[in-house]
Design a protein around this motif. Structure first.
Motif, PDB file in Angstrom:
ATOM      1  N   UNK A  70      12.572 -10.451   7.879  1.00 58.39           N
ATOM      2  CA  UNK A  70      11.532 -10.047   8.819  1.00 58.39           C
ATOM      3  C   UNK A  70      11.173  -8.574   8.630  1.00 58.39           C
ATOM      4  N   UNK A  71      12.181  -7.736   8.396  1.00 58.04           N
ATOM      5  CA  UNK A  71      11.920  -6.312   8.189  1.00 58.04           C
ATOM      6  C   UNK A  71      11.047  -6.104   6.962  1.00 58.04           C
ATOM      7  N   UNK A  72      11.313  -6.908   5.905  1.00 55.94           N
ATOM      8  CA  UNK A  72      10.481  -6.781   4.714  1.00 55.94           C
ATOM      9  C   UNK A  72       9.053  -7.238   5.001  1.00 55.94           C
ATOM     10  N   UNK A  73       8.898  -8.307   5.788  1.00 49.03           N
ATOM     11  CA  UNK A  73       7.553  -8.765   6.140  1.00 49.03           C
ATOM     12  C   UNK A  73       6.822  -7.706   6.968  1.00 49.03           C
ATOM     13  N   UNK A  74       7.530  -7.099   7.941  1.00 51.59           N
ATOM     14  CA  UNK A  74       6.899  -6.068   8.756  1.00 51.59           C
ATOM     15  C   UNK A  74       6.556  -4.838   7.921  1.00 51.59           C
ATOM     16  N   UNK A  75       7.428  -4.517   6.923  1.00 55.83           N
ATOM     17  CA  UNK A  75       7.121  -3.388   6.038  1.00 55.83           C
ATOM     18  C   UNK A  75       5.828  -3.653   5.276  1.00 55.83           C
ATOM     19  N   UNK A  76       5.694  -4.888   4.716  1.00 54.35           N
ATOM     20  CA  UNK A  76       4.490  -5.219   3.961  1.00 54.35           C
ATOM     21  C   UNK A  76       3.262  -5.174   4.863  1.00 54.35           C
ATOM     22  N   UNK A  77       3.400  -5.658   6.104  1.00 52.43           N
ATOM     23  CA  UNK A  77       2.278  -5.606   7.052  1.00 52.43           C
ATOM     24  C   UNK A  77       1.872  -4.156   7.332  1.00 52.43           C
ATOM     25  N   UNK A  78       2.861  -3.290   7.524  1.00 52.57           N
ATOM     26  CA  UNK A  78       2.576  -1.874   7.787  1.00 52.57           C
ATOM     27  C   UNK A  78       1.892  -1.220   6.591  1.00 52.57           C
ATOM     28  N   UNK A  79       2.383  -1.529   5.371  1.00 51.01           N
ATOM     29  CA  UNK A  79       1.789  -0.945   4.167  1.00 51.01           C
ATOM     30  C   UNK A  79       0.345  -1.398   4.027  1.00 51.01           C
ATOM     31  N   UNK A  80       0.099  -2.713   4.235  1.00 48.71           N
ATOM     32  CA  UNK A  80      -1.283  -3.197   4.120  1.00 48.71           C
ATOM     33  C   UNK A  80      -2.199  -2.526   5.148  1.00 48.71           C
ATOM     34  N   UNK A  81      -1.684  -2.369   6.374  1.00 50.48           N
ATOM     35  CA  UNK A  81      -2.492  -1.737   7.419  1.00 50.48           C
ATOM     36  C   UNK A  81      -2.809  -0.298   7.063  1.00 50.48           C
TER      37      UNK A  81
END
Length: 868
Positions: A70-81
């Motif tokens: 989940x942390x990796x998914x949230x990291x990717x979401x933050x990077x995309x944003x």
């Protein structure tokens, strides 16, 4: 215990307990019985406690792995944003540096159409910190004292700066400000371009995951200030966690480093709750992501199972103790049978009362012989009114009949039996364990029973099912990401066709009105393609309950393969074979997700070299030759003996060994390196197929590839037809047509509409064009006459040979012939690969017709200059 012994009548009851123990101690057989019983109970308790400890450690490890994913998914979401915000800031910065205060920010902002869920507003300040431009009405305030302004003054920070949560002076709302320095033509400081980010956008993403009532997800800057935090009891911003050890450990890692998540168990400095954490450094940005699940909530099921094991051990202890006591009593009966009998009865009562859960003893006729206090309180009547009676004598008839049926089944069994009951209001559950009591000859003389509350365990199982559904939705979003390349390719082709034909129509409107209809027809076709593509994306990604209805899977398989083919590397090929197949009762988006996951899994398995992926759709009868020993297929054959629809996905990859194949459908099991897979794809596929009353098999051997086969029952209804709607459009007056010299161009693209449009467009500009949709035909024409062309234009993303492969073939045929590659997505990696393939220029396909033609014209002029 002493009181119970003192109450026993006769020689042992009236004597001091020490006298009783002395009598027992003098009997070697009794001592042996007690020693074996105590050793057995102690060994069983040690084993159970060791199991509980191991299970707890395993569960914590599983939660850490899940939180790391989940942390990796949230990291990717933050990077995309933040990458998206960075693009907006860069665009506005360039416009402001070029135009200064003449820059029409309002118009630019409306045309850019930013995602309002992310971007709140844009503000530009001059070198003094005064607001000069804003997308929202704002007084001329000075922001010179703000941190995100100060950081760019002086020498200035040329990178994008991400501020702490800031309270707006005009709108009185908290925002996270992303800023970049704006320079004057001479490089001096001209001001700051700032974009206000909605902090709630991050929280909205996090709300899709249920981490329990005490779970948290936090986005923190490297300064220790919370940018976004989601917890059921708090959504506050701005807390400072810089003193936390976990924060200090992560901040020592460089921001560009690709490091795995750190996992640990720690107590929060914000709310003092102990949690199982996974934390990651956001790659490329001064931010950190923390995902935490409350330890006590994460271990609810483990705690419930531990309680169940301890209760079972308590029951076993009682049974062993009772058995030992009966043996001791039988042995002592040789000396004083009556005293031993009374002693065993009192011991039984004492042991039963020591059990916190409801417990009882019954004889072979189901009559109560002893109950503990908990059982007495549950019935609400004195024990004297229960002892010696059958359940039919004091409980409701329908309830008593069920109790007696359970008793008969338990006494007929050779092992303890478990029964589950739900309360009449339906809000609580209990588990009942009943075991027979037998003589040495095997005769059933009674039974022992115990009942415990399992409501917490049932609630935990329901929570787990809910989390599993949410993970399935999360994996669906991963599948959307897998299709991004194919979606972008088709959508860019449609846009390029629309824009190109619109330009042709504008040119023909004044000189040749009859040709306008031809361009308009092409625009309409491309518009329908784009609309259908968007409709498909929305249908697939929308969160909704499973809706199974009769559908034919042939068109869906072909459309999904079309999108997937564009996402595959050029070294992989995708073959599709669809027989005429009857409809199935299915949810189209879920079956599409199954196909995407299986093809993606095959693609990832062949990451080291060339290969082939095959998709086949046909129907087969589920006979014994197919089902074999596969239990799921046998059960499906029993339910649906008629024809079965079969979807087969095969690859020529490295295959799997037997151990891997056994675990391939387990959640979170993956053979990929850390950070390259969540282990959810095939687990979701398995769940979807079972939800459709189907079955899935896997056939694989090392070095021989892998084949996944999905079996679905055929529906007995027809598939309805769908309708389409076309929206008309209008165009403005065309500009004047500008012709160029007669350069000879070979144009190649796999999209027929785009080839038709570009061929007309280039010919109108005076070029001589030979257009192709197949690589082999284009290269064959070049080999037939290598001097027949002055320039080669080729698309990059095509099935089979990519544009770079075509460029290499052109260089082999005629090294000096310039090649340009068109693409809807150009990044640094493509630039580097294009240079190595001898490509002269890269042209962005999605630009307007004028920009595209200008790029071709500039390249043509360069070619002509070198020729002359």
């Amino acid at each position: 215990m002493s009181a119970a012994l003192n109450a026993i009548p006769g020689r042992f009851g009236k004597a001091n307990p020490r006298t009783w123990f002395a009598t027992v101690r003098r009997d070697p057989i009794t001592v042996g019985i007690l020693f074996v019983a105590i050793a057995t109970i102690a060994g069983m308790w040690i084993a159970v406690e060791a199991k509980i400890t191991h299970t707890r450690a395993t569960k914590i490890s599983d939660v850490q792995r899940e939180n790391a994913n989940l942390a990796r998914a949230f990291e990717e979401h933050t990077i995309r944003t933040l990458d998206y915000v960075n693009e907006i800031v860069l665009s506005i910065q360039k416009q402001y540096e070029a135009k200064g205060r003449r820059f029409d920010l309002q118009t630019f902002y409306k045309e850019a159409r930013p995602n309002l869920a992310v971007v709140r507003n844009v503000v530009i300040t001059d070198e003094t910190g005064q607001i000069v431009l804003s997308t929202e009405p704002a007084p001329r305030l000075s922001l010179a004292d703000r941190e995100h302004i100060k950081v760019h003054t002086g020498v200035g920070n040329q990178e994008m700066f991400i501020s702490k949560p800031v309270l707006g002076r005009v709108n009185k709302q908290f925002s996270i400000i992303a800023t970049r320095r704006a320079n004057k033509p001479d490089g001096s400081y001209a001001g700051v371009v700032g974009v206000a980010i909605e902090p709630g956008y991050f929280s909205t993403f996090y709300q899709e995951v249920d981490l329990g009532s005490k779970g948290i997800v936090t986005l923190v800057g490297t300064d220790g200030i919370v940018r976004a935090r989601l917890a059921r009891d708090s959504t506050l911003l701005g807390q400072n966690i810089s003193q936390a050890k976990s924060f200090q450990r992560l901040t020592g890692t460089p921001a560009v480093a690709a490091v795995p998540a750190e996992t640990y168990v720690s107590r929060s400095v914000v709310d003092n709750v102990e949690r199982i954490y996974a934390s990651r450094r956001v790659r490329g940005y001064p931010l950190l992501v923390f995902v935490g699940t409350a330890t006590n909530e994460s271990l609810t099921a483990v705690t419930a199972d531990a309680h169940a094991d301890r209760v079972a051990m308590s029951l076993a202890t009682v049974v062993i103790g009772i058995f030992a006591i009966f043996l001791v009593a039988f042995n002592l009966r040789r000396r004083q049978a009556q005293a031993a009998l009374h002693a065993s009865e009192w011991q039984t009562h004492a042991l039963l009362d020591g059990i916190p859960d409801r417990s009882w003893l019954k004889d072979a006729q189901g009559r109560y012989q002893a109950i503990n206090r908990a059982e007495e309180q549950a019935h609400g009547i004195p024990a004297a009114q229960i002892i010696g009676k059958n359940a039919l004598e004091f409980r409701p008839a329908h309830e008593a009949r069920g109790v007696n049926e359970e008793d008969r089944a338990a006494m007929a069994s050779s092992v303890p039996l478990r029964f589950e009951r739900r309360s009449n209001l339906g809000d609580s559950w209990s588990e009942i364990i009943k075991a027979p009591i037998r003589t040495e000859q095997g005769e059933v003389v009674g039974m022992v029973g115990i009942s415990r509350d399992i409501t917490a365990r049932k609630q935990a199982e329901a929570a787990h099912a809910s989390l599993e559904a949410q993970l399935r939705e999360s994996q669906k979003m991963q599948a959307i990401g897998t299709l991004a390349g194919g979606i972008a390719h088709d959508f860019n082709n449609a846009l390029a066709t629309i824009l190109g034909n619109a330009e042709l129509a504008r040119q023909d409107a004044a000189s040749d009105p009859s040709s306008v209809l031809e361009s308009v027809e092409e625009i309409r076709k491309a518009g329908n393609r784009a609309r259908d593509l968007v409709k498909q994306i929305l249908s697939f990604s929308r969160r909704q309950p499973t809706e199974r209805k009769p559908i034919g899977l042939g068109p869906m398989v072909l459309e999904a393969a079309h999108l997937l083919r564009a996402t595959l590397p050029a070294r992989l090929s995708l073959e599709v074979h669809c027989d005429d197949a009857p409809p199935v009762l299915a949810d189209a988006s879920q079956i599409e997700q199954v196909l995407i996951n299986l093809v993606t899994n095959a693609m990832q398995a062949m990451h080291d070299g060339p290969g082939r992926i095959s998709i086949r759709l046909d129907t087969v009868p589920l006979d014994a030759a197919i089902t074999g020993t596969h239990l799921e297929l046998q059960a499906m054959r029993a339910r649906h003996p008629e024809r079965t629809l079969r979807i087969t996905v095969s690859d020529t990859g490295p295959g799997m060994d037997a151990a891997t194949k056994e675990r391939v459908f387990e959640p979170f099991f993956t053979t990929k390196p850390a950070g390259e897979g969540t282990g959810l794809g095939l687990s979701v596929v398995h769940g979807i197929v079972h939800g459709h009353e189907g079955a899935i098999t896997v056939d694989s051997e090392p070095g021989k590839g892998t084949t996944f086969t999905v079996y679905l029952p055929v529906a007995d209804v027809e598939v309805g037809a769908s309708t389409q709607h076309v929206d008309p459009g209008t165009e403005a007056d065309p500009p004047a047509l500008v012709l160029d010299s007669g350069l000879r161009i070979l144009y190649l693209d796999d999209d027929e509409s785009l080839v038709f449009m570009v061929d007309r467009l280039l010919k109108r500009r005076g070029y001589r064009v030979a257009a192709y949709t197949r690589q082999d035909e284009a290269l064959q024409a070049l080999r037939a006459d290598p001097t027949a062309f002055d320039l080669v234009l080729t698309d990059y993303n095509m099935p089979g040979m990519s544009g770079l492969d075509v460029a290499r073939e052109v260089q082999a045929i005629r090294p000096e012939l310039p090649v340009a590659v068109t693409s809807g997505f150009i990044d640094e990696e493509l630039h580097a690969q294009a240079a190595g393939a001898g490509v002269r220029d890269l042209i962005f396909k999605a630009d307007s017709v004028e920009v595209f033609c200008d790029a071709v014209q500039r390249l043509a002029q360069t070619v002509q200059q070198k020729t002359t």
